[in-house]
Design a protein around this motif. Structure first.
Motif, PDB file in Angstrom:
ATOM      1  N   GLU A  87     -23.959 -17.059   7.266  1.00 51.53           N
ATOM      2  CA  GLU A  87     -25.370 -16.761   7.513  1.00 51.53           C
ATOM      3  C   GLU A  87     -25.567 -15.548   8.418  1.00 51.53           C
ATOM      4  O   GLU A  87     -26.699 -15.105   8.630  1.00 51.53           O
ATOM      5  N   GLY A  88     -24.512 -14.993   8.966  1.00 50.58           N
ATOM      6  CA  GLY A  88     -24.622 -13.855   9.867  1.00 50.58           C
ATOM      7  C   GLY A  88     -24.662 -12.527   9.127  1.00 50.58           C
ATOM      8  O   GLY A  88     -24.157 -12.390   8.008  1.00 50.58           O
ATOM      9  N   TYR A  89     -25.267 -11.525   9.776  1.00 48.54           N
ATOM     10  CA  TYR A  89     -25.311 -10.160   9.236  1.00 48.54           C
ATOM     11  C   TYR A  89     -25.536  -9.215  10.411  1.00 48.54           C
ATOM     12  O   TYR A  89     -25.839  -9.638  11.530  1.00 48.54           O
ATOM     13  N   PHE A  90     -25.378  -7.923  10.171  1.00 53.70           N
ATOM     14  CA  PHE A  90     -25.686  -6.926  11.189  1.00 53.70           C
ATOM     15  C   PHE A  90     -26.049  -5.620  10.500  1.00 53.70           C
ATOM     16  O   PHE A  90     -25.687  -5.376   9.346  1.00 53.70           O
ATOM     17  N   ILE A  91     -26.786  -4.790  11.212  1.00 59.62           N
ATOM     18  CA  ILE A  91     -27.161  -3.470  10.707  1.00 59.62           C
ATOM     19  C   ILE A  91     -26.191  -2.452  11.295  1.00 59.62           C
ATOM     20  O   ILE A  91     -26.100  -2.320  12.528  1.00 59.62           O
ATOM     21  N   PRO A  92     -25.419  -1.743  10.474  1.00 56.07           N
ATOM     22  CA  PRO A  92     -24.383  -0.823  10.992  1.00 56.07           C
ATOM     23  C   PRO A  92     -24.995   0.470  11.534  1.00 56.07           C
ATOM     24  O   PRO A  92     -25.027   1.492  10.852  1.00 56.07           O
ATOM     25  N   TYR A  93     -25.487   0.408  12.781  1.00 57.16           N
ATOM     26  CA  TYR A  93     -26.074   1.598  13.390  1.00 57.16           C
ATOM     27  C   TYR A  93     -25.020   2.657  13.697  1.00 57.16           C
ATOM     28  O   TYR A  93     -25.340   3.847  13.781  1.00 57.16           O
ATOM     29  N   LEU A  94     -23.767   2.253  13.887  1.00 61.06           N
ATOM     30  CA  LEU A  94     -22.694   3.215  14.162  1.00 61.06           C
ATOM     31  C   LEU A  94     -22.079   3.657  12.839  1.00 61.06           C
ATOM     32  O   LEU A  94     -21.588   2.824  12.055  1.00 61.06           O
ATOM     33  N   ASN A  95     -22.118   4.948  12.578  1.00 64.91           N
ATOM     34  CA  ASN A  95     -21.555   5.477  11.336  1.00 64.91           C
ATOM     35  C   ASN A  95     -20.031   5.505  11.408  1.00 64.91           C
ATOM     36  O   ASN A  95     -19.459   6.059  12.345  1.00 64.91           O
ATOM     37  N   LEU A  96     -19.388   4.908  10.430  1.00 65.97           N
ATOM     38  CA  LEU A  96     -17.929   4.804  10.388  1.00 65.97           C
ATOM     39  C   LEU A  96     -17.409   5.689   9.263  1.00 65.97           C
ATOM     40  O   LEU A  96     -17.667   5.430   8.081  1.00 65.97           O
ATOM     41  N   ASP A  97     -16.710   6.767   9.631  1.00 56.80           N
ATOM     42  CA  ASP A  97     -16.147   7.707   8.649  1.00 56.80           C
ATOM     43  C   ASP A  97     -14.680   7.363   8.431  1.00 56.80           C
ATOM     44  O   ASP A  97     -13.872   7.404   9.368  1.00 56.80           O
ATOM     45  N   ILE A  98     -14.340   7.053   7.164  1.00 50.28           N
ATOM     46  CA  ILE A  98     -12.971   6.676   6.805  1.00 50.28           C
ATOM     47  C   ILE A  98     -12.551   7.518   5.612  1.00 50.28           C
ATOM     48  O   ILE A  98     -13.286   7.594   4.605  1.00 50.28           O
ATOM     49  N   PHE A  99     -11.377   8.144   5.701  1.00 50.88           N
ATOM     50  CA  PHE A  99     -10.874   9.018   4.641  1.00 50.88           C
ATOM     51  C   PHE A  99      -9.419   8.672   4.339  1.00 50.88           C
ATOM     52  O   PHE A  99      -8.617   8.478   5.264  1.00 50.88           O
ATOM     53  N   TYR A 100      -9.099   8.622   3.055  1.00 57.31           N
ATOM     54  CA  TYR A 100      -7.717   8.468   2.601  1.00 57.31           C
ATOM     55  C   TYR A 100      -7.182   9.842   2.220  1.00 57.31           C
ATOM     56  O   TYR A 100      -7.800  10.566   1.419  1.00 57.31           O
ATOM     57  N   ASP A 101      -6.041  10.192   2.797  1.00 58.22           N
ATOM     58  CA  ASP A 101      -5.402  11.480   2.522  1.00 58.22           C
ATOM     59  C   ASP A 101      -4.672  11.392   1.186  1.00 58.22           C
ATOM     60  O   ASP A 101      -3.775  10.558   1.004  1.00 58.22           O
ATOM     61  N   LEU A 102      -5.047  12.264   0.239  1.00 59.96           N
ATOM     62  CA  LEU A 102      -4.446  12.243  -1.100  1.00 59.96           C
ATOM     63  C   LEU A 102      -3.237  13.159  -1.226  1.00 59.96           C
ATOM     64  O   LEU A 102      -2.712  13.328  -2.329  1.00 59.96           O
ATOM     65  N   LYS A 103      -2.793  13.785  -0.139  1.00 60.63           N
ATOM     66  CA  LYS A 103      -1.582  14.621  -0.112  1.00 60.63           C
ATOM     67  C   LYS A 103      -1.692  15.861  -0.994  1.00 60.63           C
ATOM     68  O   LYS A 103      -0.684  16.467  -1.340  1.00 60.63           O
ATOM     69  N   ASN A 104      -2.904  16.241  -1.386  1.00 62.94           N
ATOM     70  CA  ASN A 104      -3.068  17.457  -2.187  1.00 62.94           C
ATOM     71  C   ASN A 104      -4.210  18.297  -1.620  1.00 62.94           C
ATOM     72  O   ASN A 104      -5.052  18.835  -2.359  1.00 62.94           O
ATOM     73  N   ASP A 105      -4.243  18.369  -0.280  1.00 57.47           N
ATOM     74  CA  ASP A 105      -5.278  19.123   0.439  1.00 57.47           C
ATOM     75  C   ASP A 105      -6.682  18.598   0.150  1.00 57.47           C
ATOM     76  O   ASP A 105      -7.653  19.365   0.120  1.00 57.47           O
ATOM     77  N   SER A 106      -6.790  17.299  -0.091  1.00 53.98           N
ATOM     78  CA  SER A 106      -8.106  16.688  -0.314  1.00 53.98           C
ATOM     79  C   SER A 106      -8.096  15.274   0.259  1.00 53.98           C
ATOM     80  O   SER A 106      -7.036  14.658   0.398  1.00 53.98           O
ATOM     81  N   CYS A 107      -9.271  14.780   0.579  1.00 53.32           N
ATOM     82  CA  CYS A 107      -9.434  13.443   1.151  1.00 53.32           C
ATOM     83  C   CYS A 107     -10.426  12.652   0.317  1.00 53.32           C
ATOM     84  O   CYS A 107     -11.373  13.209  -0.249  1.00 53.32           O
ATOM     85  N   LEU A 108     -10.212  11.349   0.254  1.00 54.58           N
ATOM     86  CA  LEU A 108     -11.091  10.457  -0.487  1.00 54.58           C
ATOM     87  C   LEU A 108     -11.847   9.585   0.505  1.00 54.58           C
ATOM     88  O   LEU A 108     -11.251   8.764   1.195  1.00 54.58           O
ATOM     89  N   PRO A 109     -13.161   9.749   0.630  1.00 56.39           N
ATOM     90  CA  PRO A 109     -13.909   8.974   1.630  1.00 56.39           C
ATOM     91  C   PRO A 109     -14.191   7.553   1.162  1.00 56.39           C
ATOM     92  O   PRO A 109     -14.229   7.262  -0.042  1.00 56.39           O
TER      93      PRO A 109
END
Length: 394
Positions: free
Chosen positions: A128-150
């Protein structure tokens, strides 16, 4: 006599009430029936004690000045004729980075919460719990080809792209402590309503995720084949003080049983000292790296799921089946192995191991068939000449 007349009059009046515009009314009279709203409310009744949702996150900041500035800014834009002319001429350029920043400061957290509700993230994490994510969380996976996948809010990331731990960043004060948890909501192999903890870092000083205490090392996603998309959620908690969680130390070589996790029970235990603030989640489905993960990392066979289709329904036989081809109708009630055997024997009759096969007919439909042959057999022979249908299965 008077009693009979009274009964007769009563029955007559009740009968007349059941007729309206020459149509007989079924059921109770409208004055005794429940309204549609009452019936719908009864069907959709939910006990408030178990269905009332609880906000377990931080309260929103009061930004009266910001709202007034936004109102004045919008008013100035609407009165700017130069911007209107550029928009009509399709020459108006918008700074996407600035627009994203404004979105995150205004309605972005509410939109993220709505998307998480759509994917039932809060329901399966906290009940029954929830929250509003006021803090922006940036997550990126490194694809090893000079690019990132967010990692956004429900985008698809394949297991091959998430083998290595991602890069995590967020904005916060340097004198704060944080806890980062990554769990799989759909991937437990043996128990329902439980998760696997794929990553858990505690006592993160400020934004330095690498300096936190890694209690559970990162483990790549492993959605099973045939089970569709699996959800993986990152949740960032703010700590009031430095904590020592009662979680066993789990390395990449540990078994999956050691990673069994229930977010609701874990949060309930530490809810007085941690508060969820940031959220990001993605979806993933099976690829070939999952098989390598089971064989090389877990040293076990990969479980696979297939849908077991029920046998097709076959109607009982009829004495005179109308408008149904005779051969196809009879083949429904025969053994499929026997049918394939007949086709194979017929095919082998025209083949000789010492001679080349006869050339196919140049114009198959131009060769006449006997007039005495029934129509269903003619169609059958034409299909064989054209190599249509079951003859290709042999």
């Amino acid at each position: 006599m008077f009693g009979l007349k009274g009964i007769f009059r009563t029955n007559t009046s009740q009968f007349r009430q059941q007729l309206r515009l020459a149509h007989k009314i079924r059921g109770k009279a409208p004055i005794y029936c429940r309204t549609i709203k009452e019936r719908i409310d009864e069907l959709n009744y939910k006990d408030e004690l178990y269905t009332t949702r609880i906000d377990i996150g931080f309260p929103p900041e009061r930004k009266e000045k910001v709202r007034q500035e936004q109102f004045q800014h919008l008013k100035a834009i609407k009165n700017d004729k130069n911007l209107e002319k550029l928009a009509r001429d399709q020459k108006l350029f918008i700074d996407l980075d600035e627009s994203k920043k404004v979105w995150l400061e205004t309605v972005g957290p509410l939109h993220k919460k709505q998307i998480a509700d759509h994917y039932a993230i809060f329901e399966h994490l906290y009940g029954e719990g929830y929250f509003i994510p006021y803090l922006n969380l940036d997550i990126f996976y490194d694809l090893k080809n000079d690019s990132c996948l967010p990692v956004y809010s429900g985008n698809v990331i394949k297991p091959a792209e998430a083998i290595e731990p991602p890069i995590v960043s967020y904005q916060c004060a340097p004198d704060t402590l944080w806890t980062l948890v990554l769990t799989s909501l759909d991937g437990h192999l043996t128990e329902e309503n439980k998760e696997y903890a794929h990553w858990l870092i505690a006592n993160i000083p400020g934004r330095d995720v690498d300096k936190g205490d890694t209690l559970i090392e990162y483990l790549q996603p492993f959605p099973l084949k045939g089970t569709g998309y699996h959800r993986y959620a990152f949740v960032l908690y703010k700590q009031n003080e430095k904590l020592s969680y009662e979680v066993p130390k789990v390395t990449s070589e540990s078994s999956l049983e050691d990673r069994t996790f229930v977010t609701r029970d874990w949060y309930k235990k530490y809810q007085d000292v941690i508060t969820p603030a940031g959220l990001a989640f993605f979806q993933t489905s099976w690829d070939s790296t999952v098989r390598d993960f089971f064989h090389k990392t877990l040293n076990q066979k990969e479980p696979m799921y297939e849908y077991d289709f029920p046998d097709p329904y076959i109607r009982p036989q009829e004495w005179f089946p109308l408008r149904k081809p005779f051969n196809l109708y009879m083949d429904k009630y025969r053994d499929p192995k026997q049918i394939k055997k007949e086709y194979l024997l017929r095919k082998l009759q025209s083949e000789d191991p010492f001679k080349s096969p006869p050339p196919p007919l140049k114009f198959p439909n131009a060769h006449p068939l006997p007039k005495s042959m029934p129509s269903w057999l003619k169609l059958h022979e034409k299909k064989i000449r054209l190599k249509w249908g079951r003859v290709n299965d042999v």
